[in-house]
Design an enzyme around this catalytic site. Structure first.
Site, PDB file in Angstrom:
ATOM      1  N   GLN A   5       0.842  -1.201   0.000  1.00 12.84           N
ATOM      2  CA  GLN A   5       0.000   0.000   0.000  1.00 12.84           C
ATOM      3  C   GLN A   5       0.872   1.244   0.000  1.00 12.84           C
ATOM      4  OE1 GLN A   5      -3.448  -0.635   3.055  1.00 12.84           O
ATOM      5  NE2 GLN A   5      -1.777  -1.994   3.589  1.00 12.84           N
TER       6      GLN A   5
ATOM      7  N   ASP B   3       6.107   4.702  -1.350  1.00 12.52           N
ATOM      8  CA  ASP B   3       7.565   4.910  -1.395  1.00 12.52           C
ATOM      9  C   ASP B   3       8.213   3.824  -2.261  1.00 12.52           C
ATOM     10  OD1 ASP B   3       8.481   2.561   0.223  1.00 12.52           O
ATOM     11  OD2 ASP B   3       7.476   3.565   1.885  1.00 12.52           O
TER      12      ASP B   3
ATOM     13  N   HIS C 177      -1.562   1.352  -4.274  1.00  5.91           N
ATOM     14  CA  HIS C 177      -1.945   2.760  -4.089  1.00  5.91           C
ATOM     15  C   HIS C 177      -1.052   3.716  -4.885  1.00  5.91           C
ATOM     16  CE1 HIS C 177      -4.095   1.685  -0.058  1.00  5.91           C
ATOM     17  NE2 HIS C 177      -4.802   1.376  -1.118  1.00  5.91           N
TER      18      HIS C 177
ATOM     19  N   GLY D  99       2.856  -4.424   8.993  1.00  2.00           N
ATOM     20  CA  GLY D  99       2.783  -2.975   9.215  1.00  2.00           C
ATOM     21  C   GLY D  99       1.601  -2.299   8.576  1.00  2.00           C
TER      22      GLY D  99
ATOM     23  N   SER E 100      -2.586  -1.207   9.211  1.00  2.00           N
ATOM     24  CA  SER E 100      -3.488  -1.001  10.345  1.00  2.00           C
ATOM     25  C   SER E 100      -4.833  -1.711  10.213  1.00  2.00           C
ATOM     26  CB  SER E 100      -3.736   0.494  10.528  1.00  2.00           C
ATOM     27  OG  SER E 100      -4.378   1.017   9.382  1.00  2.00           O
TER      28      SER E 100
ATOM     29  N   LEU F 156       3.299  -3.611  15.015  1.00  2.00           N
ATOM     30  CA  LEU F 156       3.727  -3.089  16.301  1.00  2.00           C
ATOM     31  C   LEU F 156       2.708  -3.460  17.380  1.00  2.00           C
ATOM     32  CD1 LEU F 156       6.204  -1.421  16.965  1.00  2.00           C
ATOM     33  CD2 LEU F 156       4.872   0.657  16.523  1.00  2.00           C
TER      34      LEU F 156
ATOM     35  N   ALA G  87       8.757  -4.273  12.783  1.00  2.00           N
ATOM     36  CA  ALA G  87       8.933  -5.153  11.621  1.00  2.00           C
ATOM     37  C   ALA G  87      10.405  -5.450  11.363  1.00  2.00           C
ATOM     38  CB  ALA G  87       8.293  -4.510  10.394  1.00  2.00           C
TER      39      ALA G  87
END
Ligand code: NAD
Length: 232
Positions: free
Chosen positions: A91, A94, A109, A176, A178, A202, A219
């Site tokens: 997603q 970067d 995305h 990682g 949500s 996390l 992670a």
């Protein structure tokens, strides 16, 4: 041994590299409202503000001290060492998976380092700033460029191929993310019908109860030993 692995990553895998997540402490949306920046309506109303936001994020990615972390490298190692089908869906906008060596990453995305022309539809790599009067390199139109990212309310990319791979995998690993943003948050239910499912985060995500196995921690610390085990 597994035959087909699908990995889904979210903003949390890049947090240890210095890129802010969206939600939670230090998240981007603490300083900006999503609806002011990451929607087609926001871009139509305030194009200069939205371009500036993406220019800043792009600058941070190409000129900041941002590097892939051990979690990105571990996934590249898994892809290189696994003999079955391996798919990395992210997603994230970067380029840290690619910089760590991952191949054929499905950016559902979109990508921060790409712009798209609203005139000819061409998508091209860009590292510098984009202004309101920037030119499309393919059709030379002026002022029709937008970040090639998927905004809220828009259709994610590669959904056909992702659905097929989720339907066929026997291991689904989410790292990682949500579990707030659909359709990605629903992938665990699709895969969980026939595959082993693992969450690395996390803290427990919104959809944690759908995972068969859960590994909590950073992670960059939790994923490398898990992947070493998988490759044994
Ligand atoms: P999110 O911000 O909603 O959630 C991040 C998740 O990562 C949280 O559950 C948090 O607990 C977890 N996390 C934080 N630090 C972690 C760490 N060190 N190790 C493991 N987990 C950690 O992110 P999301 O689920 O990817 O949300 C979706 C949206 O965020 C997407 O639309 C994506 O495009 C966008 N986004 C991308 C980037 C990026 O490209 N790096 C950055 C911010 C947001």
């Amino acid at each position: 041994m597994y035959r087909s692995i699908v990995v889904l990553t979210g903003a949390g895998i890049s947090a240890e590299s210095g890129l802010q997540t969206f939600r939670g402490a230090g998240g981007i949306w603490q300083n900006h409202r999503a609806e002011d920046l990451a929607t087609p309506e926001a871009f139509a109303a305030e194009p200069a503000l939205v371009q500036r936001f993406y220019n800043e994020r792009r600058r941070q990615l190409v000129s900041g001290p941002i590097e892939p972390n051990p979690a990105h490298y571990a996934l590249a190692k898994l892809q290189a060492g696994f003999s079955g089908t391996f798919t990395l869906v992210t997603q994230n906008v970067d380029n840290l998976h690619e910089r760590a060596g991952s191949q054929n990453v499905l950016h559902m995305h979109g990508e921060l380092l790409r712009m798209r022309c609203g005139g000819c539809g061409d998508s091209f790599v860009v590292e510098g700033d984009i202004e309101l009067d920037s030119l499309c390199p393919a059709c030379a139109s002026v002022g029709l460029l937008r970040p090639d990212v998927v905004w809220f309310g828009e259709m994610p990319k590669h959904m056909d191929v992702i659905a097929r791979l989720l339907g066929d995998c026997d291991l689904f690993l989410a790292v990682g993310t949500s579990g707030n943003v659909y359709p990605a948050a629903g992938f665990v239910e699709i895969a969980g019908a026939h595959a082993h499912t693992v969450e690395v985060n996390l803290e427990p995500s919104e959809v944690q109860s759908h995972f068969a196995e859960r590994l909590y921690g950073k992670a960059g610390e939790v994923l490398p030993p898990y992947i070493e085990q998988l490759l044994k």
